[in-house]
Design an enzyme around this catalytic site. Sequence first.
Site, short mmCIF file in Angstrom:
data_model
loop_
_atom_site.label_atom_id
_atom_site.label_comp_id
_atom_site.label_asym_id
_atom_site.label_seq_id
_atom_site.Cartn_x
_atom_site.Cartn_y
_atom_site.Cartn_z
N SER A 561 0.78 -1.43 -0.12
CA SER A 561 -0.02 0.12 -0.07
C SER A 561 0.81 1.26 0.01
O SER A 561 1.73 1.42 -0.95
CB SER A 561 -1.02 -0.06 1.20
OG SER A 561 -1.84 0.96 0.89
N HIS A 682 -7.52 -5.38 -1.29
CA HIS A 682 -6.30 -4.70 -0.69
C HIS A 682 -5.48 -5.65 0.13
O HIS A 682 -4.54 -5.30 0.62
CB HIS A 682 -6.81 -3.25 0.09
CG HIS A 682 -5.63 -2.59 0.18
ND1 HIS A 682 -5.09 -1.73 -1.00
CD2 HIS A 682 -5.04 -1.91 1.26
CE1 HIS A 682 -4.04 -1.20 -0.71
NE2 HIS A 682 -4.06 -1.07 0.81
#
Length: 710
Positions: A561, A682
């Site tokens: 991320s 994610h």
Amino acid sequence: MFIAVDSFATPPATRSEPVSDLVQGETITDEYRWLEMLEKDSPEVLAWTTAQNDRTQSILNALPCHAQLEKQLAPLMSIGSVGLPKREGASAFWTEREGNQNQPILYFAPDLSALTVSGSAVAASNGPSRTDKKVLLDVNTIDAKGLTSLDWWDPSQDGRRVAFGTSKSGSEMSVLRVIDVASGQWLSDEISGKVSFDGWSPSGDAFLYSQLADPADPYSREIRWHQIGQHTRHDPLIYRQKEPSVVPGAGLSRDGRWLIVSQSHGWQSNDLFVGDFAQWQRAGMPSGSFPLVPVAVGLDGNFRPSAIIGDTMFMLSSLDTPKGSLWAVDMHSPARENWKQIIAMRTDEVLESVAYCGGLLVASYSKDVCSRIERFTSSGRSLGEIKLPGLGSATLATDETRTTGFVSYTSFNEPRSIYSVDFKSGAMTLWARPTVPIDPSSVTVSQVFVTSKDGTKIPMFIVHKAGLVLNGESPTILYGYGGFNVSLDPAFNATNWPWYEGGGVYAIANLRGGSEYGEDWHKAGMRANKQNVFDDFYACAEWLISSKFTNSKHLAIQGGSNGGLLTGVAVTQRPDLFCAAISAVPLLDMIRYQQFLIAKFWVPEYGSSEDAEQFGWIRKYSPYQHVTKGTKYPAVLFTAGENDSRVHPLHARKMAARMQALSSNDDANDPILLWVDRNAGHGQGKPLANRIAEQADQWAFMMWQTGMCR
């Protein structure tokens, strides 16, 4: 030194179709704009991604260590886990995941005596072995593939009902439902739209929630009130999101009297409002006209309610106290001049959270990235520390009506364990601990402080097998994040053990941009100061080399991320310093990032190219624009999730394409690889088999590139 992998060595052909934009007076050309489409919208992107995935799997599966890693990782990733219990009414609720289960199961115990399990009674199944614990919700029975995850859950105050959210394939688009605890039946209430739960009414017959009014618009969040059994079309509106980068949130006091509404302006500040919820109800709950009174508006600080007791709110603040302080706010007179300081800021540790427990305040501090717990009276007088098992990370589970609760504790060489705690006496008793098929004491943990480019001391944890001889060539992974007020705290990760057993070193850098030393530390690594994060990372890498742990031929980096951005920047700014990198679910095209999914939320953290000054900050480091022809880069594995609702997979796709086209890398020995998971987002909610495969791929890649895989 390395293993040559000939099969699928050459990357798939990638069409170049240059598109030029004039951004703040500079012409920026993007050859791979067409890769910004999702697979469902472009057969060409689907075919290209399939070719990339096939190549990556062919290369990684051919590595000699890959099959062995899958065998080693399966039992390590099958270690069960137990979550922190929450007590409501006479019952307690918690999650457990047995070793072979894809997703955790929500349990409850109808009698509090079921929670008095001593350490000697902890079963091999990791949790309480009492027969009166019962399954309340098992999402594994909903989806045989394990792609449905339990995102959150919250019991009503009387313990009769539990609201919970589920989503599929890592999308995080939670759907809210309600289950009746006694019967196990799901009620008819169902709310979709990436729902967050914000609090039950005292009676358990209604609740506060927020959702996306338009699921296709991530900036359309609304806060509403729902009555059990009533259709959602009748749910009155309390508050609506007004700007993309300003995110609303809400909470309700336990007695149902006071409503708190927050508007976040990034991770460094928020506005806080209070409203008389009971009065609004008496007025007939008019939709869209909830009266709010400012508590803190337009101030440079974070304001977080810890508890509302009667008409007093205990509020954490970073305003003028960057390491945190606690204040008492009179809900009838909430203006700043009426606040009363309860716990003052300390210069040597960060006040991370405060919980109210039956008249006590229990504060969680962080000192040099390790947790410390201290008790106070409601007036702020210290009652002393609760001794934790060691230097690690602790999380509290408390409620306002009891002086007892739970603490979750972990460290790099201690699996996450749950302790029952009497906060009045400070006594802790082991309640649940997983059985692990390794010896956690076989590794050594140390903490060093590295001097960064500007003289700032950066803490770094170093973990390796006991007795490691420093020869300057140990395979080493440096992990970092550095952003969004997130601290990389000590945590146990059993999947690291094959790395340690192979003689590897694992280093965790606590870079600026996180919360390790309070808000000043965060601000020193955001917006115009973002380069500090990268310089801190390089300083830690150079320290590992100069201290004879490793060298640049054996040093790999990893991050996800915002950490994926970190490693993307690192390979473009300092390709000489590392042999390999994993950039997981990353942001990489920072010139265009704010145009996709929920990325406008992050403009307060990074800035935006749509602003001339901010474009200057971003342009200096945006990785995608800094890939240069003929440069020898470290080998890189980019990963993405096709269903990611946060970071668009375009970043990994475009970066892989550009690096494959322009780098001078040897495709057989130090390739640029891409893996896009079609069943993931994610990173949350993946089934066990997918997690094992992912870990085997990443560890095999790192072992190959650092010379451990032979």
